[in-house]
Scaffold this active site. Structure first.
Site, PDB file in Angstrom:
ATOM      1  N   HIS B  91       0.884  -1.071  -0.074  1.00 21.93           N
ATOM      2  CA  HIS B  91      -0.010   0.011   0.048  1.00 21.93           C
ATOM      3  C   HIS B  91       0.942   1.280   0.013  1.00 21.93           C
ATOM      4  CE1 HIS B  91      -2.878   3.026   1.420  1.00 21.93           C
ATOM      5  NE2 HIS B  91      -2.152   3.269   2.255  1.00 21.93           N
ATOM      6  N   ASP B 120       6.311  21.605 -26.310  1.00 25.67           N
ATOM      7  CA  ASP B 120       6.286  20.256 -25.776  1.00 25.67           C
ATOM      8  C   ASP B 120       7.516  20.323 -24.863  1.00 25.67           C
ATOM      9  OD1 ASP B 120       6.350  17.247 -25.560  1.00 25.67           O
ATOM     10  OD2 ASP B 120       5.469  17.284 -27.204  1.00 25.67           O
ATOM     11  N   TRP B 156       7.268  -0.194   3.709  1.00 30.37           N
ATOM     12  CA  TRP B 156       7.606   0.510   2.615  1.00 30.37           C
ATOM     13  C   TRP B 156       8.986   0.950   3.135  1.00 30.37           C
ATOM     14  CZ3 TRP B 156       8.817   5.483   1.225  1.00 30.37           C
ATOM     15  CH2 TRP B 156       8.669   6.754   2.219  1.00 30.37           C
ATOM     16  N   SER B 184      12.865   5.812 -13.601  1.00 30.90           N
ATOM     17  CA  SER B 184      11.681   6.527 -14.322  1.00 30.90           C
ATOM     18  C   SER B 184      11.589   8.324 -13.751  1.00 30.90           C
ATOM     19  CB  SER B 184      10.377   5.773 -14.101  1.00 30.90           C
ATOM     20  OG  SER B 184       9.250   6.841 -14.287  1.00 30.90           O
ATOM     21  N   SER B 185      11.625   8.006 -12.197  1.00 28.99           N
ATOM     22  CA  SER B 185      11.687   9.615 -11.560  1.00 28.99           C
ATOM     23  C   SER B 185      12.770  10.312 -12.065  1.00 28.99           C
ATOM     24  CB  SER B 185      11.540   9.229 -10.087  1.00 28.99           C
ATOM     25  OG  SER B 185      10.565   8.562  -9.862  1.00 28.99           O
ATOM     26  N   HIS B 268      13.498  11.771   3.560  1.00 34.08           N
ATOM     27  CA  HIS B 268      13.061  13.121   4.061  1.00 34.08           C
ATOM     28  C   HIS B 268      12.660  13.933   2.567  1.00 34.08           C
ATOM     29  CE1 HIS B 268      10.997  14.971   6.825  1.00 34.08           C
ATOM     30  NE2 HIS B 268      11.180  16.507   6.197  1.00 34.08           N
ATOM     31  N   GLU B 270      12.065  13.035  -0.203  1.00 38.38           N
ATOM     32  CA  GLU B 270      11.214  12.527  -0.796  1.00 38.38           C
ATOM     33  C   GLU B 270       9.727  12.828  -0.274  1.00 38.38           C
ATOM     34  OE1 GLU B 270      10.631  10.339  -3.341  1.00 38.38           O
ATOM     35  OE2 GLU B 270       8.640   9.857  -2.944  1.00 38.38           O
ATOM     36  N   TYR B 272       9.018  15.918   0.739  1.00 36.06           N
ATOM     37  CA  TYR B 272       8.665  17.124   0.017  1.00 36.06           C
ATOM     38  C   TYR B 272       8.809  17.321  -1.611  1.00 36.06           C
ATOM     39  CZ  TYR B 272       9.603  19.069   4.541  1.00 36.06           C
ATOM     40  OH  TYR B 272       9.321  19.256   6.044  1.00 36.06           O
ATOM     41  N   SER B 283      -0.826  27.763  -5.351  1.00 31.23           N
ATOM     42  CA  SER B 283      -0.301  29.078  -5.759  1.00 31.23           C
ATOM     43  C   SER B 283      -1.168  29.526  -7.118  1.00 31.23           C
ATOM     44  CB  SER B 283       1.068  29.263  -5.597  1.00 31.23           C
ATOM     45  OG  SER B 283       1.751  28.932  -4.464  1.00 31.23           O
ATOM     46  N   HIS B 317      15.134  12.789  11.983  1.00 33.44           N
ATOM     47  CA  HIS B 317      14.025  12.961  13.116  1.00 33.44           C
ATOM     48  C   HIS B 317      13.045  11.734  13.146  1.00 33.44           C
ATOM     49  CE1 HIS B 317      11.646  15.615   9.738  1.00 33.44           C
ATOM     50  NE2 HIS B 317      11.555  14.308   9.697  1.00 33.44           N
ATOM     51  N   HIS B 318      13.314  10.939  11.934  1.00 40.33           N
ATOM     52  CA  HIS B 318      12.496   9.778  11.807  1.00 40.33           C
ATOM     53  C   HIS B 318      13.085   8.699  12.570  1.00 40.33           C
ATOM     54  CE1 HIS B 318      10.099  10.913   8.088  1.00 40.33           C
ATOM     55  NE2 HIS B 318      11.473  11.749   7.809  1.00 40.33           N
ATOM     56  N   THR B 343       7.229  26.962   5.848  1.00 36.90           N
ATOM     57  CA  THR B 343       6.119  26.268   5.676  1.00 36.90           C
ATOM     58  C   THR B 343       5.058  27.200   6.087  1.00 36.90           C
ATOM     59  OG1 THR B 343       7.028  24.237   5.995  1.00 36.90           O
ATOM     60  CG2 THR B 343       4.610  24.188   5.745  1.00 36.90           C
ATOM     61  N   LYS B 346       4.173  30.180   3.801  1.00 36.92           N
ATOM     62  CA  LYS B 346       3.360  29.735   2.461  1.00 36.92           C
ATOM     63  C   LYS B 346       1.782  29.626   3.112  1.00 36.92           C
ATOM     64  CE  LYS B 346       6.438  27.084  -0.392  1.00 36.92           C
ATOM     65  NZ  LYS B 346       5.823  27.687  -1.731  1.00 36.92           N
ATOM     66  N   ARG B 465       1.850   1.452  15.115  1.00 37.47           N
ATOM     67  CA  ARG B 465       1.350   1.265  13.923  1.00 37.47           C
ATOM     68  C   ARG B 465       1.797  -0.078  13.389  1.00 37.47           C
ATOM     69  NH1 ARG B 465       5.854   4.635  10.382  1.00 37.47           N
ATOM     70  NH2 ARG B 465       4.729   4.007   8.788  1.00 37.47           N
TER      71      ARG B 465
END
Lengths: 373, 540
Positions: B91, B120, B156, B184-185, B268, B270, B272, B283, B317-318, B343, B346, B465
């Site tokens: 998932h 293009d 994951w 791909s990314s 991390h 990732e 963002y 925006s 921090h993880h 943040t 924004k 979790r």
């Protein structure tokens, strides 16, 4: 504010929630540290709520009064360095206000000096092992919730999945240090009432500590995904007053020496197959069934089946070797640390004769003891 | 703002197309499946990305339904714990790499050339390739679920040694599929960077670049920086498992915690990667429906760049519970708290944009406003998680699950939906059905909060979790959460209906269907011509 928070929640949810005992907030716990953590949590929560109230308040005001359907005409202001600097500085100042108590609490939490008692906590798939340094007391602590409760064949007890066969016993009023490590994958030893959560890393030792104020039974769970039964390795800590703890420790030390004697005595005893099978089934269900399944079929591709297994139906000493020393690099643990020779003899006998394996082999404690010698 | 000049200029991709002919500046694409397999057109590829993303969203959603069904009541009812772990793992992977990231790439493909006045993307063939390897990556990943022993079951985040020594035999397939997704990314990111740098219309200086292009440009740099790190992590997992190395194995001199450092150094930035393009979409939408200019364009650009830079300094921090030295814990706590400053800037800018505007509430705006509120709630719980002593209590509980679903579902996915509603008139030439759109919004926003808000309480009450079964005290709240989950899942079918109806027909959309909209994409007709700008517009 707390009332507001709970009130909003009560509105949000069905009345069913009110009937349960689940706390809706972090609990304050039973140590000085856990209480400091709780108050830190509440402070930050209040600050966030206040900021939210202001920001969302302005936003909703705008949504109500500056809508086109009410004839609002868009103003034409944008770009203000002053405002941008202001709303950069203000949050920054608020953050400093948060960081100060967080820093002092953290430094206090990480000070493991001057402990009165040290206990080594070792995680393995899916149980905890506790060893009291210099006291000669150690034991495994396993989930004691019966399988039929988990599978829905019996009503669930009050402490469903939060109960163990042997809880960790600690004294109150003394600084207790925990050395946390693991035998296989990463686990995490978490007792919310003490605000302790420390990862158990294989090959490395982490330190943490607690100083409990109130006697009682405190429950926690493994907090790091550690494989199939990650949800089934709870932690139960019984905190006793000093004197009771000393008495408990003495009784454990006595029991430990009795266990040694009993294990030696068992070497001289020859048991009948019925007795071995009966005891073996108990041991199997407690220690082996999580992976190899109660029906001995295993989980294909993950855990091998016992039924018709070449090891279980083949050479006895290979079978004993597997149970006693485990298989490095797999989830198969070395059970000589966890089981007595008598128990190993019983479970090996059981495996060789259950589920139609019918080898007729009988293994006695002495055979286990002689293995590898 | 600009005019379409009639200079005789060759279309940018003219030299790259074999069947190029000047037929009113349009190519006749090959028909049938070959059109989609061989296409190098940014709109076709954008469409492919978006449909792929939606299919993956439903696939990952189905797995979430399995998880919520099992957690509907205590006890093991539907699936065994091993399969449950496969569901949580796949998932997560499917939603992150299959749903959110391709959706943003799809939006970038569709919108960036139109927004910057290009015909293009700069590298159309690579564009084709970067999409078409993606379905194969997910076929590999999903098929591993049907192998003996099952698919990936280690979360994951695939922490070693659970993902090495103790993982199922299918781990090699997992590693290979992650490699393909990463390639791909990276190709998608290179394409965005080259396009934005080289193909802006004359006069479109950096500080006139639409924020969606800006945020995507920064995202693309993040992708190029961290995807190779992920590739390194999975490769080390591969060699640890199959080739006897000991990167993460203490017995061989390695360190399992090192895995987490490497993973989160990718992980991390990732997160963002999955939210910065959202900021760009916001925006665009908020000023449109406020009929007012974005309050602080330049501070938005600087805030995005600050977030991107800070995102490299907060990974641990993880990992506060892994046993880091106090000094490191303090450093990562301060840096993490610091991220809330840009943040916040924004959020304040968007609110200031709405202030004294002339607001209307079409579906894109509804999703944008709900993003503003719900993403901010996710931001608050993020700030709480940054406080290390409190994090010891929150870490690996449902509080974290609530947090990252608020920022990813009501953050990233809600803005993707807002973006689809906002730009779909441009894509199809038809207006979507506003009533159905609003129905979709209200069903989604109510159910998503029933789904994720109570998770905060579960976490604070002590529910870890990634567990398939739980203590009975958590039963009632889990039931509410599951009901919210089923409702949210079903609500997304309304979205499917709206999109299909809009493709098939509906009220004709004008070139600029939104009164307050600004930007080059609204200068060309709806539906947009096959090549957006064959002659670059001149920006004054």
């Amino acid at each position: 504010m707390k009332q507001l928070w709970c009130g909003a929640l009560a509105l949000l949810m069905t009345p069913a929630i009110l009937a349960t005992e689940m706390p809706l907030n972090m609990t304050e716990g039973v140590t000085d540290i856990s209480s400091r953590v709780y108050h830190l949590h509440m402070t930050i929560l209040y600050i966030c709520c206040a900021i939210g109230l202001v920001v969302f308040g302005i936003m909703f005001y705008s949504m109500i009064y500056h809508r086109k359907s009410k004839g609002a005409v868009a103003a034409n202001f944008h770009e203000s360095t002053k405002v941008e600097i202001l709303w950069t500085i203000i949050p920054f100042v608020i953050l400093i206000g948060m960081a100060i108590p967080a820093t002092t609490t953290l430094i206090a939490m990480e000070d493991t000096n001057d402990a009165a008692l040290t206990i080594k906590v070792t995680g393995s798939q899916w149980k905890w092992h506790y060893s009291y340094f210099d006291q000669g007391v150690e034991f495994y602590s396993l989930l004691s919730t019966p399988r039929d409760q988990i599978e829905g064949d019996a009503p669930k007890g009050e402490y469903y999945l939060l109960e163990v066969d042997r809880p960790l016993v600690v004294p109150i009023g003394r600084k207790v240090r925990f050395l946390v490590t693991s035998d296989d994958v990463i686990h995490s030893w978490w007792v919310p009432a003490f605000a302790i959560k420390k990862d158990a890393n294989p090959g490395f030792i982490n330190e943490t500590w607690t100083h409990i104020d109130k006697p009682g039974i405190y429950r926690g769970q493994c907090a790091e995904l550690c494989g199939k039964d990650h949800g089934f390795m709870p932690i139960v800590v019984e905190a006793l007053p000093e004197a009771e703890f000393e008495a408990w420790l003495a009784s454990q030390q006595q029991q430990a020496s009795l266990d040694v004697l009993e294990a030696e005595a068992s070497l001289a005893v020859t048991l009948e197959i019925e007795e071995l099978m009966l005891q073996g089934e108990q041991v199997y269900l407690t220690y082996c069934a999580a992976c190899h399944q109660p029906n001995g079929m295993g989980l294909p591709g993950a855990f091998p089946a016992m039924k018709d297994s070449p090891i279980v139906t083949g050479d006895i000493s290979a079978h004993l070797e597997m149970v006693i020393n485990g298989k490095p690099g797999t989830a198969m643990q070395a059970f000589n640390k966890q089981l007595t020779p008598q128990e190993i003899a019983a479970v090996v006998t059981y495996e060789r004769n259950a589920w139609g394996n019918d080898t007729g082999d009988i293994i006695q404690a002495i055979d286990v003891n002689q293995h590898g010698q | 703002m600009n005019t379409l000049t009639q200079e005789n200029q060759v279309s940018m991709d003219g030299s790259l197309q074999d069947d190029h002919n000047h037929d009113d500046g349009h190519h006749a694409p090959p028909s049938g499946i070959m059109r989609w397999l061989l296409t190098t057109n940014h709109k076709d590829i954008g469409t492919l990305y978006l449909w792929f993303s939606f299919i993956m969203f439903l696939t990952g959603g189905l797995m979430a339904m399995v998880i919520r069904a099992e957690l509907f009541q205590p006890g093991l009812q539907l699936v065994d714990p091993n399969f449950f772990n496969q569901m949580t793992t796949v998932h997560g992977l499917v939603m992150v790499f299959g749903a959110v990231m391709p959706a943003f790439t799809g939006l970038a493909n569709w919108m960036i050339p139109m927004m910057i006045g290009a015909p293009d993307m700069a590298l159309p063939r690579m564009n084709n390739w970067s999409f078409w390897i993606l379905p194969f990556a997910f076929i590999i990943l999903l098929s591993s679920l049907f192998m003996e022993g099952g698919g990936p079951n280690f979360g994951w985040t695939f922490y070693a040694p659970l993902s090495t020594e103790y993982s199922p035999d299918s781990t090699a397939l997992f590693v290979f599929s992650i490699h393909i997704m990463g390639i791909s990314s990276i190709m998608g990111a290179i394409n965005v960077i080259v396009t934005v740098i080289n193909m802006r219309a004359p006069g479109m200086t950096w500080m006139k670049l639409p924020l969606f292009a800006w945020t995507w440009l920064i995202t693309a740099f993040l992708l190029i920086a961290v995807m190779p790190v992920l590739a390194g992590a999975v490769t080390m997992v591969l060699t640890d498992k199959y080739f006897g190395t000991s990167f993460f194995e203490a017995a061989g001199g390695g360190d399992p915690v090192m895995f987490q450092h490497i993973f989160w150094f990718f992980g991390h930035p990732e997160v963002y990667i999955m939210i910065l393009p959202s900021f760009g979409i916001m925006s665009a939408i908020i000023p449109t429906f406020s009929r007012k200019k974005l309050f602080g364009y330049s501070s938005m650009v600087y805030a995005t760049a600050s977030i991107a830079i800070l995102s490299f300094l907060v990974w641990a921090h993880h990992m506060f519970t892994t046993g880091m030295p106090v000094f490191a814990e303090l450093f990562f706590m301060y840096c993490t708290m610091l991220i809330s400053v840009p943040t916040g800037v924004k959020i304040f800018n968007w609110v200031a944009t709405m202030w004294k505007g002339s607001l209307t509430f079409e579906t894109p705006m509804l999703f944008a406003i709900s993003f503003l509120v719900l993403f901010t709630i996710g931001g608050f719980s993020g700030l709480m998680l940054a406080i290390t002593p409190a994090d010891f209590q929150y870490h690996d509980t449902y509080f974290v699950v609530a947090h990252f679903h608020y920022v990813l579902v009501t953050g990233a996915i809600f803005t993707i939906m807002a973006a689809v509603y906002y730009w779909i008139p441009k894509w199809t030439g038809h207006m979507y059905n506003e009533r159905l759109g609003k129905l979709h919004f209200w069903c989604s926003v109510i159910s998503v909060n029933i789904l994720f808000f109570p998770m905060h309480f579960l976490g604070l009450a002590g529910m870890p979790r990634r567990i398939p079964d739980y203590a009975i005290q958590f039963a009632d709240v889990n039931q509410i959460v599951s009901i919210g989950g089923f409702a949210f899942g079903l609500s997304q079918l309304i979205f499917l209906v709206v999109v299909i109806k809009c493709i098939r027909g509906g009220e004709k959309a004008p070139a600029k269907p939104w009164e307050g909209a600004e930007g080059l994409e609204w200068e060309i007709p709806s539906p947009a011509p096959y090549h957006s700008f064959t002659t670059p517009p001149v920006i004054k």
